[in-house]
Scaffold this motif. Sequence first.
Motif, PDB file in Angstrom:
ATOM      1  N   VAL A  65       0.899  -1.250  -0.075  1.00 30.39           N
ATOM      2  CA  VAL A  65      -0.166   0.126  -0.020  1.00 30.39           C
ATOM      3  C   VAL A  65       0.935   1.313   0.031  1.00 30.39           C
ATOM      4  N   MET A  66       2.032   1.223   0.766  1.00 33.11           N
ATOM      5  CA  MET A  66       2.751   2.340   1.060  1.00 33.11           C
ATOM      6  C   MET A  66       3.337   2.710  -0.338  1.00 33.11           C
ATOM      7  N   GLN A  67       3.933   1.302  -1.189  1.00 28.56           N
ATOM      8  CA  GLN A  67       4.577   1.680  -2.428  1.00 28.56           C
ATOM      9  C   GLN A  67       3.473   1.978  -3.469  1.00 28.56           C
ATOM     10  N   ASP A  68       2.500   2.084  -3.131  1.00 27.89           N
ATOM     11  CA  ASP A  68       1.430   2.163  -4.297  1.00 27.89           C
ATOM     12  C   ASP A  68       1.319   0.787  -5.320  1.00 27.89           C
ATOM     13  N   ILE A  69       1.503  -0.108  -4.760  1.00 23.66           N
ATOM     14  CA  ILE A  69       1.473  -1.314  -5.749  1.00 23.66           C
ATOM     15  C   ILE A  69       0.657  -2.316  -5.249  1.00 23.66           C
ATOM     16  N   HIS A  70      -0.242  -2.064  -4.042  1.00 23.85           N
ATOM     17  CA  HIS A  70      -1.145  -3.088  -3.989  1.00 23.85           C
ATOM     18  C   HIS A  70      -2.204  -3.303  -4.975  1.00 23.85           C
ATOM     19  N   PRO A  71      -2.537  -4.404  -5.292  1.00 21.26           N
ATOM     20  CA  PRO A  71      -3.351  -4.596  -6.333  1.00 21.26           C
ATOM     21  C   PRO A  71      -5.013  -4.276  -6.142  1.00 21.26           C
ATOM     22  N   ASP A  72      -5.341  -4.307  -4.539  1.00 25.31           N
ATOM     23  CA  ASP A  72      -6.587  -3.691  -4.285  1.00 25.31           C
ATOM     24  C   ASP A  72      -6.748  -2.426  -3.629  1.00 25.31           C
ATOM     25  N   VAL A  73      -5.586  -1.642  -3.980  1.00 29.79           N
ATOM     26  CA  VAL A  73      -5.877  -0.196  -3.477  1.00 29.79           C
ATOM     27  C   VAL A  73      -5.996   0.728  -5.011  1.00 29.79           C
ATOM     28  N   THR A  74      -6.717   1.376  -5.227  1.00 28.84           N
ATOM     29  CA  THR A  74      -6.814   1.872  -6.568  1.00 28.84           C
ATOM     30  C   THR A  74      -6.938   3.606  -6.139  1.00 28.84           C
ATOM     31  N   PHE A  75      -5.958   4.389  -6.742  1.00 31.45           N
ATOM     32  CA  PHE A  75      -6.259   5.713  -6.725  1.00 31.45           C
ATOM     33  C   PHE A  75      -6.970   5.944  -8.151  1.00 31.45           C
ATOM     34  N   ALA A  91     -16.201   2.261 -15.035  1.00 34.19           N
ATOM     35  CA  ALA A  91     -15.138   0.973 -15.052  1.00 34.19           C
ATOM     36  C   ALA A  91     -14.768   0.899 -13.570  1.00 34.19           C
ATOM     37  N   MET A  92     -14.624   1.916 -12.724  1.00 34.00           N
ATOM     38  CA  MET A  92     -14.277   1.606 -11.368  1.00 34.00           C
ATOM     39  C   MET A  92     -15.579   1.009 -10.744  1.00 34.00           C
ATOM     40  N   ARG A  93     -16.694   1.334 -11.110  1.00 30.50           N
ATOM     41  CA  ARG A  93     -17.982   0.785 -10.617  1.00 30.50           C
ATOM     42  C   ARG A  93     -18.015  -1.021 -10.896  1.00 30.50           C
ATOM     43  N   ALA A  94     -17.652  -1.106 -12.036  1.00 24.91           N
ATOM     44  CA  ALA A  94     -17.482  -2.646 -12.517  1.00 24.91           C
ATOM     45  C   ALA A  94     -16.607  -3.297 -11.534  1.00 24.91           C
ATOM     46  N   ASP A  95     -15.534  -2.762 -11.669  1.00 22.18           N
ATOM     47  CA  ASP A  95     -14.072  -3.130 -10.800  1.00 22.18           C
ATOM     48  C   ASP A  95     -14.439  -3.478  -9.257  1.00 22.18           C
ATOM     49  N   ALA A  96     -15.501  -2.591  -8.808  1.00 29.94           N
ATOM     50  CA  ALA A  96     -15.614  -2.890  -7.416  1.00 29.94           C
ATOM     51  C   ALA A  96     -16.513  -4.098  -7.244  1.00 29.94           C
ATOM     52  N   ASN A 122     -23.224  10.898  -8.430  1.00 29.90           N
ATOM     53  CA  ASN A 122     -24.508   9.876  -8.215  1.00 29.90           C
ATOM     54  C   ASN A 122     -24.099   8.534  -8.597  1.00 29.90           C
ATOM     55  N   VAL A 123     -23.355   8.475  -9.444  1.00 29.39           N
ATOM     56  CA  VAL A 123     -22.735   6.830  -9.536  1.00 29.39           C
ATOM     57  C   VAL A 123     -22.077   6.411  -8.345  1.00 29.39           C
ATOM     58  N   LEU A 124     -21.260   7.364  -7.725  1.00 27.20           N
ATOM     59  CA  LEU A 124     -20.658   6.705  -6.601  1.00 27.20           C
ATOM     60  C   LEU A 124     -21.615   6.587  -5.257  1.00 27.20           C
ATOM     61  N   LEU A 125     -22.524   7.531  -5.268  1.00 29.61           N
ATOM     62  CA  LEU A 125     -23.491   7.356  -4.290  1.00 29.61           C
ATOM     63  C   LEU A 125     -24.033   6.098  -3.983  1.00 29.61           C
ATOM     64  N   LYS A 126     -24.418   5.753  -5.248  1.00 26.44           N
ATOM     65  CA  LYS A 126     -25.210   4.208  -5.077  1.00 26.44           C
ATOM     66  C   LYS A 126     -24.185   3.171  -4.668  1.00 26.44           C
ATOM     67  N   LEU A 127     -22.826   3.528  -5.165  1.00 23.64           N
ATOM     68  CA  LEU A 127     -21.876   2.256  -4.824  1.00 23.64           C
ATOM     69  C   LEU A 127     -21.612   2.530  -3.455  1.00 23.64           C
ATOM     70  N   VAL A 128     -21.470   3.503  -3.001  1.00 22.69           N
ATOM     71  CA  VAL A 128     -21.217   3.764  -1.429  1.00 22.69           C
ATOM     72  C   VAL A 128     -22.191   3.250  -0.430  1.00 22.69           C
ATOM     73  N   GLU A 129     -23.543   3.408  -1.147  1.00 25.61           N
ATOM     74  CA  GLU A 129     -24.699   2.836  -0.343  1.00 25.61           C
ATOM     75  C   GLU A 129     -24.825   1.250  -0.443  1.00 25.61           C
ATOM     76  N   GLU A 130     -24.669   0.804  -1.828  1.00 29.46           N
ATOM     77  CA  GLU A 130     -25.078  -0.516  -1.996  1.00 29.46           C
ATOM     78  C   GLU A 130     -23.938  -1.383  -2.737  1.00 29.46           C
ATOM     79  N   GLY A 131     -22.765  -0.981  -2.616  1.00 31.23           N
ATOM     80  CA  GLY A 131     -21.765  -1.730  -2.983  1.00 31.23           C
ATOM     81  C   GLY A 131     -21.541  -3.106  -2.170  1.00 31.23           C
ATOM     82  N   PRO A 132     -20.480  -3.831  -2.686  1.00 30.16           N
ATOM     83  CA  PRO A 132     -20.279  -4.857  -1.912  1.00 30.16           C
ATOM     84  C   PRO A 132     -19.571  -4.486  -0.526  1.00 30.16           C
ATOM     85  N   ALA A 133     -19.609  -5.472   0.327  1.00 30.10           N
ATOM     86  CA  ALA A 133     -19.149  -5.225   1.583  1.00 30.10           C
ATOM     87  C   ALA A 133     -17.824  -5.028   1.638  1.00 30.10           C
TER      88      ALA A 133
END
Length: 284
Positions: A65-75, A91-96, A122-133
């Motif tokens: 994470v500190m090196q910005d190379i963790h595959p599950d942490v995305t900027f 694309a980010m939503r699909a990835d999530a 608005n897309v992000l809002l839905k994801l924050v509310e209903e995205g995977p745990a």
Amino acid sequence: MELLDFAKTDTAARLRAAAKRGALSHALIFSGSGDRVSAARYAAAAMECTAESKPCLACPACRKVMQDIHPDVTFVRDAEHKELSIDTVRAMRADAFIRPNEGARKVYIFEDCTILTEKDQNVLLKLVEEGPAYAAFFFCAENPAVLLQTIRSRCVEVKLSPTVEEGGAPDERALELARLIAEGSRASRAAFLAKLETQKVTRDDLSSLFEGTRLLLSSALLGQYGVSVPERDLRIARSLASRLTKAKLLGTIDLLQDYRNKCTYNVGVGPTLGGFAVELEETL
Ligand SMILES: [Zn+2]
């Protein structure tokens, strides 16, 4: 400001405490004039860390994470547009919705929320509310009002002030212990620890000694992996890295963490110092 400086702040301590209780929110807003991106990276490390005390800043997950190379942490970035294009957000939503590669969580960091359009949000809002745990969303914004009220109401805000006020130099004793680990002899370390006992240090003093030393060794270890080390810690970090292999650095970091944890229980200062002195020499 560097992440390792952020680790010394009160805000970092609060994030660690929340992570320990398993109560670190999946939706955070890092606001204010402090180093928001370092804070978000630190929280991402807390999400992915495999050690007990999260983030340890030493385990493989933390280091990635500190090196910005963790595959599950995305900027989440969009270099081609001024604003984050809706396609990037989709694309980010699909990835999530694809399970994490190797970590426990998937973390998305928005380092500059001024580039988020209303449509994006608005897309992000839905994801924050209903995205995977397992998904987490960290928004960095000096002024959180750039985010829709509906998003803000679902996030926990972490207000940051410039770290100069909060952080500060490692304590003198920690610096001395790190120096003795890097350059001292067995006898000089034993003498240093024995002297502490006669100085009637408290358990809190010991706890900050172990933690301060641990952070210096973490700096040295992360420096080995190309993470930038705070200017102030450079000399000692180099010295530690030249004296100890990565494995020994890690072993000593674990030992310091163990002993810092012991300080939260009602242990005696003398026996703690004695035990530490023995185990330190076994580790080095
Ligand atoms: Zn870790």
